[in-house]
Scaffold this active site. Structure first.
Site, PDB file in Angstrom:
ATOM      1  N   ASP A  84      14.521  61.006  19.878  1.00  0.00           N
ATOM      2  CA  ASP A  84      13.859  61.449  18.665  1.00  0.00           C
ATOM      3  C   ASP A  84      14.106  60.421  17.557  1.00  0.00           C
ATOM      4  OD1 ASP A  84      12.541  63.733  17.235  1.00  0.00           O
ATOM      5  OD2 ASP A  84      14.376  63.605  16.034  1.00  0.00           O
TER       6      ASP A  84
ATOM      7  N   GLU B  60      10.615  57.549  19.651  1.00  0.00           N
ATOM      8  CA  GLU B  60       9.717  57.438  18.510  1.00  0.00           C
ATOM      9  C   GLU B  60      10.179  56.281  17.625  1.00  0.00           C
ATOM     10  OE1 GLU B  60       8.357  61.825  17.181  1.00  0.00           O
ATOM     11  OE2 GLU B  60      10.495  61.489  16.991  1.00  0.00           O
TER      12      GLU B  60
END
Ligand code: CA
Length: 644
Positions: A270, A299
């Site tokens: 994340d 990400e």
């Protein structure tokens, strides 16, 4: 505890302590606090107290010989399915007993009231290689003491990094149960040929002040300025100071622990753009020593964060060359396909113009930030923002339901044939929608009720949804059958994937060489037509078999084109493979011998193709040519056999 070297403290206790709960009492700057162990292997309810556990005793049967069922695959061979544990089973039509639990993913033979397979059987049948689970480590936003109350959260609020989430176990009070049940889930998925990816959130914690690491060494884990203000690039209140040695070591140890102890096969980071490249490279290197097949991606957005040291670079898309073993989500293809997640604009499949070059680049896995197809995660939807169908609906208010489905399927055809690593949100293959009670679309369902988030399995009882499911399944099977779509480096792509010039506006076509990367065919040709009209697209020389069109996809020949021209239906893809029916006398003889019934089947095939393609004399000539070459006859015979 006794003070030891380098700021460490040590205590030893004799005897069998399995099942004993413990905490640390720390006195820092005159203040006493009770903290959980940052290295806790399991905890009691809500992660407040660590528990000593004999990990070997939690192993399911056969654990010693358990391994990644997709070992040996490259990053580019992976096909990733992103799922929240609870969403799988929280709709009544799932027919799954362990609602919202790890064990829900161990149930086979589950069906809708109408008898359509759900849950694990569905995922297995779809053909994906990797199941990516939203956070399954211990997070804070679901109260494990009140599981009878309706609760839902994605879980991006870490409390204990090395402990499974209690609400996914059948008994969050007993620290042993969550460990056992998570391992059981991994084992069952492995037994069903599915690799397991964990969503890990090292970039922030639920509460910086209450996080056990920061309670023991205040301010060390998080990026804090001299005034005590937390850096907040994540928007979640605090950014992790991954550049500090003991934070880096902690993260590396944690990832390695999940790979070692729970046999996890991949990690999705994340907001990895908040973690430094050195930490990411150490993780990849350390884990790959013992687990060379583990895949890593995240990400890599560029965010404003305040690092605590000079000369630190972040693991962003823009710095992707610095982390060669780590792939990044491509918002380039995501937004090109269906419009930006930040507005309601249209994308390539929904009517936006001038995107030909972007789609070509995305297809080649080589975008302005990505220099190798091994580092791009190609997708159209994930848990964040609107689902694919909801996003299409919002940006094409006047479109028909049928056209929206065509747009959905065209987007899927693009990212599932592109060079790179395909990724999909669970349910995209059955037109998942997140509809709120008032009838509007939920674009941030992180704590929305089950009624919004659950996968509505019963929809698969309707033809419309079942057709889309079959289409996705077919695209996945086609991808698996063609190694040329899974090239692992830029050089191979540049030499073997060629965009076609001179096409009608908005139409994109690419020619892919056979032979490369073990590709068995003599070449693949893909055409994407987002226009509202049929487009006639010239094909390279030769006879071509259609495997994907606007209606169907798979590994069966849908039609054969010998007149060098493909008619591509409005808003659809067409994928062709150079026909095996190349005229060759030697090949003809051996093929004919293999298939005694060849002649009869070939005439049946000819009839099929001519009726499917309507009136084209050119097609009929093509079929005659196919029938004349015995290689083609054998192929047709084989196809007949496999047709229901
Ligand atoms: Ca928890």
């Amino acid at each position: 505890m006794e003070q030891d070297v380098n700021g460490t403290w040590v205590a030893e206790k004799e005897g069998n302590l399995n099942g004993t709960y413990y905490t640390y009492t720390v006195r820092v700057r005159g203040e006493e606090k009770e903290a959980c162990d940052p290295y806790a292997r399991t905890t009691g309810v809500n992660g407040k107290r660590a528990m000593v556990i004999d990990l070997a005793s939690t192993n399911p049967e056969g654990w010693d010989s358990d391994a990644d069922p997709n070992a040996g695959l490259t990053y580019n061979d992976a096909i990733i399915y992103e799922l929240h544990v609870r969403d799988l089973s929280s709709d009544g039509s799932a027919g799954i007993k362990n609602v919202g639990k790890f064990l829900g993913l161990t149930e086979t033979g589950t069906v809708t009231p109408g008898g359509i397979p759900t849950g694990l059987d569905h995922i297995k049948d779809l053909g994906v290689t990797h199941l990516h689970l939203l956070p399954i480590y211990d997070y804070g936003s679901v109260d494990e003491e009140n599981l009878d109350k309706a609760q839902f959260n994605w879980g991006y609020d870490p409390v204990n990094y090395n402990v499974p989430e209690g609400s996914y176990s059948t008994d969050p009070y007993n620290g042993e149960v969550r460990v056992k049940e998570m391992k059981q889930m991994v084992k069952t998925l492995h037994d069903n040929d599915i690799s397991v990816i964990m969503d890990v959130v090292y970039n922030h914690v639920q509460s910086a002040g209450d996080f056990c690491f920061n309670m023991i060494v205040p301010g060390y884990f998080s990026r804090i300025d001299e005034n005590g203000a937390y850096s907040n690039g994540s928007g979640c209140g605090n950014d992790t100071a991954s550049e500090r040695s003991m934070v880096r070591k902690y993260i590396v140890d944690s990832v390695k622990y999940w790979a070692d102890e729970y046999h996890i096969d991949g990690f999705r980071f994340d907001l990895v753009g908040l973690i430094d490249t050195e930490t990411i490279n150490q993780i990849v290197e350390e884990v790959h020593k013992d687990h060379p097949d583990v895949i890593f991606y995240g990400e890599g957005w560029t965010m404003d964060t305040m690092v605590t040291k000079e000369g630190v670079t972040m693991a962003t898309q823009q710095n992707s060359v610095e982390t060669p073993g780590f792939a990044y989500f491509s918002d380039t293809i995501r937004d090109a396909l269906k419009g930006s997640v930040f507005d309601t604009s249209t994308g390539y499949v929904s009517g936006a113009e001038g995107l030909e070059e972007t789609i070509e680049q995305c297809f080649m896995g080589l975008t302005d930030w990505c220099t190798t197809p091994a580092q791009t995660i190609n997708y159209a939807s994930c848990h964040d923002n609107l689902t694919m169908m909801d996003r299409i609906a919002r940006s094409t208010l006047d479109s028909s339901r049928a056209d929206r489905i065509r747009m959905n399927n065209l987007a899927a055809a693009v990212y599932l044939t592109s060079e790179g690593i395909p990724f999909m949100q669970a349910g995209e293959e059955m037109l998942r929608s997140k509809l709120k009670a008032g009838g509007t679309y939920d674009e941030n369902s992180y704590k929305s009720p089950d009624s919004v988030n659950s996968i509505k399995w019963s929809t698969l009882e309707e033809t419309e949804y079942q057709d889309v499911y079959e289409y996705y399944k077919g695209l996945i099977a086609f991808r698996k059958a063609h190694a040329a779509l899974r090239l692992t480096n830029a050089e191979d792509v540049k030499q073997n994937v060629t965009p076609v010039d001179g096409l009608p506006a908005n139409v994109v076509a690419l020619s892919i060489n056979g032979g490369v990367n073990g590709e068995a065919s003599d070449g693949i040709f893909v055409i994407f037509n987002p226009n509202n009209q049929v487009e006639e697209i010239p094909l390279p020389e030769g006879v071509w078999d259609v495997f994907v069109n606007g209606e169907k996809a798979g590994t069966e020949v849908l039609a054969t084109i010998a007149d060098g021209k493909a008619s591509v239906e409005p808003i659809s893809a067409m994928v062709l493979v150079r026909s095996t029916a190349a005229p060759s006398a030697a090949g003809a003889e051996s093929a004919a011998q293999e298939s005694p019934a060849a002649t009869e089947s070939a005439s049946a095939e000819a009839a099929d193709v001519s009726s499917a393609s309507g009136n084209s004399a050119g097609i009929l000539i093509g079929v005659a040519a196919v029938a004349a070459a015995a290689g083609g006859i054998a192929f047709a015979a084989k196809k007949k056999k496999g047709t229901k």
